[in-house]
Design a protein around this motif. Structure first.
Motif: not given
Length: 126
Positions: A1, A3-11
């Motif tokens: 969970m 990881k996807s939040e970090t990915s969204k933040n990076q995007e």
């Protein structure tokens, strides 16, 4: 969970970085002042240390430097060379065109780097 939040933040940071670089380029080309105000709003939404903050600050620096280099030097050329001298205008137009083009190319380079999430100067490992 997480990881996807970090990915969204990076995007989101990459999107903001791209928007900042695009606003910088637009300010130098077709939407002066309006794009600079948009760039300031993007800057307010960023946090120091992030890639979007880096590109927002870079865009502000590029545009302020371009403003000073273009308008201050052109004004000095006109004041020192005389308003009615044809050679003054040859120098002013040539200077303005070349320097403005350099700033546009620099802003395009910053835009491409923002798309990849990189800073202008990469650190090379030896």
């Amino acid at each position: 969970m997480m990881k996807s939040e970090t990915s969204k933040n990076q995007e989101q940071q990459l999107k903001n970085a791209s928007n900042a670089a695009l606003a910088s380029l637009l300010n130098l080309t077709i939407l002066p002042v309006i794009s600079f105000i948009a760039l300031l709003f993007i800057y307010k939404k960023t946090q120091p240390g992030n890639i979007d903050h880096y590109h927002a600050v870079l865009g502000i620096k590029i545009n302020l430097t371009a403003t000073i280099a273009l308008f201050l030097v052109s004004t000095l050329m006109i004041l020192l060379g005389g308003f009615h001298s044809p050679w003054t205008w040859v120098y002013v137009i040539t200077y303005f065109t070349i320097v403005h083009t350099i700033f546009i190319v620099f802003a395009i380079w910053a835009l491409v780097r923002s798309w990849s999430g990189d800073k202008l100067k990469s650190k090379h490992k030896k």
